[in-house]
Design a protein around this motif. Sequence first.
Motif, PDB file in Angstrom:
ATOM      1  N   THR A 102      -6.680  10.256  -1.968  1.00 33.33           N
ATOM      2  CA  THR A 102      -5.545   9.492  -1.432  1.00 33.33           C
ATOM      3  C   THR A 102      -5.147  10.004  -0.057  1.00 33.33           C
ATOM      4  OG1 THR A 102      -4.719   9.004  -3.654  1.00 33.33           O
ATOM      5  CG2 THR A 102      -3.137   8.848  -1.846  1.00 33.33           C
ATOM      6  N   CYS A 140       0.829  -1.218   0.000  1.00 31.12           N
ATOM      7  CA  CYS A 140       0.000   0.000   0.000  1.00 31.12           C
ATOM      8  C   CYS A 140       0.859   1.262   0.000  1.00 31.12           C
ATOM      9  CB  CYS A 140      -0.935  -0.009   1.211  1.00 31.12           C
ATOM     10  SG  CYS A 140      -2.234  -1.249   1.104  1.00 31.12           S
ATOM     11  N   LEU A 141       2.031   1.206   0.644  1.00 31.12           N
ATOM     12  CA  LEU A 141       2.947   2.350   0.618  1.00 31.12           C
ATOM     13  C   LEU A 141       3.441   2.598  -0.805  1.00 31.12           C
ATOM     14  CD1 LEU A 141       4.490   4.499   2.256  1.00 31.12           C
ATOM     15  CD2 LEU A 141       6.331   2.822   2.543  1.00 31.12           C
ATOM     16  N   PHE A 173      -5.317   6.988   2.522  1.00 38.62           N
ATOM     17  CA  PHE A 173      -4.094   6.205   2.663  1.00 38.62           C
ATOM     18  C   PHE A 173      -3.293   6.518   3.916  1.00 38.62           C
ATOM     19  CE2 PHE A 173      -4.261   4.649  -1.730  1.00 38.62           C
ATOM     20  CZ  PHE A 173      -3.737   3.379  -1.547  1.00 38.62           C
ATOM     21  N   PHE A 174      -3.175   7.803   4.282  1.00 39.06           N
ATOM     22  CA  PHE A 174      -2.311   8.154   5.409  1.00 39.06           C
ATOM     23  C   PHE A 174      -2.799   7.504   6.703  1.00 39.06           C
ATOM     24  CE2 PHE A 174      -1.358  12.312   2.973  1.00 39.06           C
ATOM     25  CZ  PHE A 174      -0.498  11.625   2.141  1.00 39.06           C
ATOM     26  N   CYS A 225       0.568   4.044  -2.789  1.00 38.74           N
ATOM     27  CA  CYS A 225       0.368   5.449  -2.422  1.00 38.74           C
ATOM     28  C   CYS A 225       1.409   6.333  -3.098  1.00 38.74           C
ATOM     29  CB  CYS A 225       0.437   5.593  -0.901  1.00 38.74           C
ATOM     30  SG  CYS A 225       0.158   7.280  -0.308  1.00 38.74           S
ATOM     31  N   LEU A 282      -2.427   3.475   6.342  1.00 38.64           N
ATOM     32  CA  LEU A 282      -1.064   2.990   6.531  1.00 38.64           C
ATOM     33  C   LEU A 282      -0.690   2.972   8.007  1.00 38.64           C
ATOM     34  CD1 LEU A 282       0.704   4.805   3.546  1.00 38.64           C
ATOM     35  CD2 LEU A 282       0.309   2.353   3.770  1.00 38.64           C
ATOM     36  N   VAL A 310      -8.883   2.872  -4.020  1.00 39.69           N
ATOM     37  CA  VAL A 310      -7.521   2.629  -4.504  1.00 39.69           C
ATOM     38  C   VAL A 310      -7.447   2.579  -6.033  1.00 39.69           C
ATOM     39  CG1 VAL A 310      -5.614   0.969  -4.542  1.00 39.69           C
ATOM     40  CG2 VAL A 310      -6.795   1.443  -2.391  1.00 39.69           C
ATOM     41  N   ILE A 370       0.551   6.593  -6.811  1.00 44.37           N
ATOM     42  CA  ILE A 370      -0.609   7.461  -7.045  1.00 44.37           C
ATOM     43  C   ILE A 370      -0.208   8.928  -6.969  1.00 44.37           C
ATOM     44  CG2 ILE A 370      -2.809   8.233  -6.073  1.00 44.37           C
ATOM     45  CD1 ILE A 370      -3.290   5.309  -5.230  1.00 44.37           C
ATOM     46  N   ILE A 371       0.547   9.280  -5.937  1.00 41.45           N
ATOM     47  CA  ILE A 371       0.948  10.679  -5.742  1.00 41.45           C
ATOM     48  C   ILE A 371       1.856  11.143  -6.878  1.00 41.45           C
ATOM     49  CG2 ILE A 371       2.271  12.248  -4.263  1.00 41.45           C
ATOM     50  CD1 ILE A 371       1.245  10.608  -1.863  1.00 41.45           C
TER      51      ILE A 371
END
Length: 311
Positions: free
Chosen positions: A72, A29-30, A76-77, A33, A80, A279, A36-37
């Motif tokens: 995101t 997932c990291l 996500f933050f 992420c 995670l 996601v 994505i960014i």
Amino acid sequence: MENNTSPSYFNLTMFLNIGNYRYPAFVLCLLLCAFIISANLVIIVAIAREKSLHEPMYIFILFLSVNSLYGTAGFFFRFLRDLLSDSHLISRPACFTQIYVIYTYASYELTLLGIMAYDRYVAICQPLHYHNKITARTICKLFVIAWIYPPLAVGTCVYLSSRLPLCDNKIPKVFCANWNIVKLSCVSTVLNNLVGMLVSTSTVFLPLAFVLYTYIRIFLICRKCSPEFKSKVIQSCLPHVITFVNYSITVFCDVALSRINLEELNPLLAIILSLEFVVIPPILNPLVYGLKLPEIRKIMLRMKTKSHLCC
């Protein structure tokens, strides 16, 4: 003593089903992420810097990428952090804030897809009137509606949910969801259900129906045209169609998942389907528009060449 009908924290119980997979899940997932960014930032920078891309269609794509970054950040933050934590409690304000961000992200995505469908419809079905209809003033009006209505609609739902007295604090998901909180209510939720239905219809089903209608009209017109024209239409519309189909599937999965207790039948499948909603679209958007649209692809290759020369 804490009021039992107004818990200070919610417990995200689906993290318990991840178990020993949480460390591989965190790494994966990291990486997702980070991709994505970086991918969406590349799209934003490419369109913002290149004056030839300052046209309605590319401006819409830029806002899609901005919205992907917004969604995101909202999911996500926190996700995670929870993957590595032994406690999966989330405070009441943080939970409702997460609901607001994730649901406005989804609403923005759908309204932007609706605006993009209208742009493609006018460009293909009414090409002689395109510059008269898709003016800077029209675009501004559409964006004002697209960016103001979703926060008002979602904010109303979140406010009504926050006023409900709750009999429990367990949410069977890996992030906060409005319907899961409504189901914890100790009192009747008729008003919440009615408002939720109206908001879902106006922010989800109407944009989807409008996009479907525009592409049916485009398809009917293309049937009578030359193969060369059909090829240009496919090249122009394919990224938007892929995004639309993908988001329709993810929205359907999320709505279906919230209405049935899938977590009791297959916890792992429930986690995967709930993650798909937040996601897959932010990953797919830059891939589709960056690789499929030749104008953006050329700019990205030019930027890559310049960076290599600088190095």
